[in-house]
Each structure stands twice: as C-alpha cells, then as structure tokens.
Design a protein around this motif. Sequence first.
Motif, PDB file in Angstrom:
ATOM      1  N   HIS A   4       0.829  -1.211   0.000  1.00 21.29           N
ATOM      2  CA  HIS A   4       0.000   0.000   0.000  1.00 21.29           C
ATOM      3  C   HIS A   4       0.863   1.260   0.000  1.00 21.29           C
ATOM      4  CE1 HIS A   4       0.883  -0.152   4.308  1.00 21.29           C
ATOM      5  NE2 HIS A   4       0.529   1.127   4.347  1.00 21.29           N
ATOM      6  N   LYS A   5       2.096   1.158   0.473  1.00 21.78           N
ATOM      7  CA  LYS A   5       3.000   2.313   0.500  1.00 21.78           C
ATOM      8  C   LYS A   5       3.436   2.733  -0.905  1.00 21.78           C
ATOM      9  CE  LYS A   5       4.713   1.192   5.064  1.00 21.78           C
ATOM     10  NZ  LYS A   5       5.850   0.772   5.861  1.00 21.78           N
ATOM     11  N   ASN A   6       3.283   1.843  -1.884  1.00 24.02           N
ATOM     12  CA  ASN A   6       3.648   2.150  -3.261  1.00 24.02           C
ATOM     13  C   ASN A   6       2.482   2.733  -4.056  1.00 24.02           C
ATOM     14  OD1 ASN A   6       5.298  -0.624  -2.590  1.00 24.02           O
ATOM     15  ND2 ASN A   6       6.532   0.942  -3.592  1.00 24.02           N
ATOM     16  N   ILE A   7       1.331   2.914  -3.420  1.00 20.41           N
ATOM     17  CA  ILE A   7       0.166   3.479  -4.083  1.00 20.41           C
ATOM     18  C   ILE A   7       0.167   4.987  -3.892  1.00 20.41           C
ATOM     19  CG2 ILE A   7      -2.376   3.530  -4.150  1.00 20.41           C
ATOM     20  CD1 ILE A   7      -1.130   0.909  -5.198  1.00 20.41           C
ATOM     21  N   SER A  65      -8.476  -2.541   3.832  1.00 18.64           N
ATOM     22  CA  SER A  65      -8.748  -3.330   5.030  1.00 18.64           C
ATOM     23  C   SER A  65      -7.986  -2.684   6.189  1.00 18.64           C
ATOM     24  CB  SER A  65      -8.301  -4.783   4.826  1.00 18.64           C
ATOM     25  OG  SER A  65      -6.908  -4.832   4.586  1.00 18.64           O
ATOM     26  N   LYS A  66      -8.298  -3.073   7.412  1.00 19.89           N
ATOM     27  CA  LYS A  66      -7.672  -2.450   8.587  1.00 19.89           C
ATOM     28  C   LYS A  66      -6.154  -2.551   8.567  1.00 19.89           C
ATOM     29  CE  LYS A  66     -11.561  -2.824  11.700  1.00 19.89           C
ATOM     30  NZ  LYS A  66     -12.084  -3.377  12.945  1.00 19.89           N
ATOM     31  N   ASP A  67      -5.622  -3.661   8.044  1.00 23.33           N
ATOM     32  CA  ASP A  67      -4.170  -3.847   8.024  1.00 23.33           C
ATOM     33  C   ASP A  67      -3.523  -3.354   6.725  1.00 23.33           C
ATOM     34  OD1 ASP A  67      -5.060  -5.765   6.268  1.00 23.33           O
ATOM     35  OD2 ASP A  67      -4.104  -7.452   7.300  1.00 23.33           O
ATOM     36  N   ILE A  82     -14.126  -5.625  -6.216  1.00 25.21           N
ATOM     37  CA  ILE A  82     -12.847  -6.330  -6.305  1.00 25.21           C
ATOM     38  C   ILE A  82     -12.095  -6.106  -5.001  1.00 25.21           C
ATOM     39  CG2 ILE A  82     -10.588  -6.446  -7.440  1.00 25.21           C
ATOM     40  CD1 ILE A  82     -11.951  -5.524 -10.023  1.00 25.21           C
ATOM     41  N   PHE A  83     -11.588  -7.189  -4.440  1.00 25.91           N
ATOM     42  CA  PHE A  83     -10.732  -7.136  -3.263  1.00 25.91           C
ATOM     43  C   PHE A  83      -9.328  -7.522  -3.731  1.00 25.91           C
ATOM     44  CE2 PHE A  83     -15.009  -8.072  -1.885  1.00 25.91           C
ATOM     45  CZ  PHE A  83     -15.201  -7.174  -0.840  1.00 25.91           C
ATOM     46  N   LEU A  84      -8.457  -6.537  -3.859  1.00 22.85           N
ATOM     47  CA  LEU A  84      -7.098  -6.747  -4.356  1.00 22.85           C
ATOM     48  C   LEU A  84      -6.156  -6.914  -3.171  1.00 22.85           C
ATOM     49  CD1 LEU A  84      -5.099  -6.815  -6.750  1.00 22.85           C
ATOM     50  CD2 LEU A  84      -4.931  -4.325  -6.530  1.00 22.85           C
ATOM     51  N   HIS A  85      -5.538  -8.085  -3.074  1.00 25.11           N
ATOM     52  CA  HIS A  85      -4.654  -8.412  -1.951  1.00 25.11           C
ATOM     53  C   HIS A  85      -3.223  -8.004  -2.276  1.00 25.11           C
ATOM     54  CE1 HIS A  85      -7.496 -11.123   0.287  1.00 25.11           C
ATOM     55  NE2 HIS A  85      -8.141 -10.888  -0.832  1.00 25.11           N
ATOM     56  N   PHE A  86      -2.569  -7.375  -1.329  1.00 24.76           N
ATOM     57  CA  PHE A  86      -1.175  -6.974  -1.478  1.00 24.76           C
ATOM     58  C   PHE A  86      -0.299  -7.948  -0.703  1.00 24.76           C
ATOM     59  CE2 PHE A  86      -3.198  -3.342  -3.101  1.00 24.76           C
ATOM     60  CZ  PHE A  86      -2.272  -2.644  -3.839  1.00 24.76           C
TER      61      PHE A  86
END
Length: 149
Positions: A30-33, A42-44, A138-142
């Motif tokens: 998420h830091k690269n977004i 999501s919370k995490d 869509i739930f995109l998992h990192f």
Amino acid sequence: MKFVGLLYFATFIVLLTGCSNRYPKHILSHKNIYNDTLYRWSKDSAILIFTGNMSVNTLPIPLPAGKYTIWFSAEGTKAENSLPVMGLFLENGFICYQNIEEGLHQYKINFETASATNDSLMLEFRNYFSGLTEQRTIFLHFPIVLQPY
C-alpha cells in the motif's frame, strides 16, 4: 568430490543470476500506491477494495526494456451474473483486462516494455453496467509482485 564441486558451481550460478540488478523485482505494498490514504483499505492495509468506478496509480516504477510478469491475488463479487473486470495499464499503455473470479485466486499477467520506463502501474475498475441492483466489487490483496521473466 565431483558432486561437491558441482554443487558449489551450481550455487555460484544461482547466486550470480539471483543477484543481478539488471532486471529488478518489485514488491508493491500500500506504500507504493500514490495517495494511498484516499482509498478504501482493510484495517491492516493488505487489501484494497474497489467499488464503483475507480483508478489507482502506483508511484513510478523503473523498468528496463524487457519482459515482465505481474503476480497478484484478488477476489471479486458478481452482480447479476457479471464478474468484475480490472484493467492494468503501464502509464497510458494498455497491459490487459482481467476478469476477477469469485473466491481468492492468484493471477499472472505477462507483458513487455519496448524501452526503459519509469511509469506508474494503473489499476482500473469500471462498473459499466447500468441498472444493476447488486454491487460488483474487487478485493485486491497486497503485495503485488512485478518481476522479469
């Protein structure tokens, strides 16, 4: 003794090819977004939730010319029997459209850059269907992994 020598040689070759910076591997979180706080996570911060019409850009990714694979995990929810579709673009260049199946699946997408680039990866979800009474999501998992092949 020949086996030990062969083992050392094979280990050296693996280390030599694995340490090459010529074609780097990128592990995106998420830091690269770009402007990640603007989106629903999501919370995490491990899952980006796409609803409605939405485009998300990464920060620029330096890539030498070559062939690459994007690996990611995602799950979708159908609406009126229609799967959500995610578009992937490198800056303004089209990579592909990918149906996102129900349930968690891993996706592998190959693409090629003709020249070196320092562009953003854009992830896009467009809910083009009108009159839907249900919501496609869509739930995109990192992480998303981008590496040469």
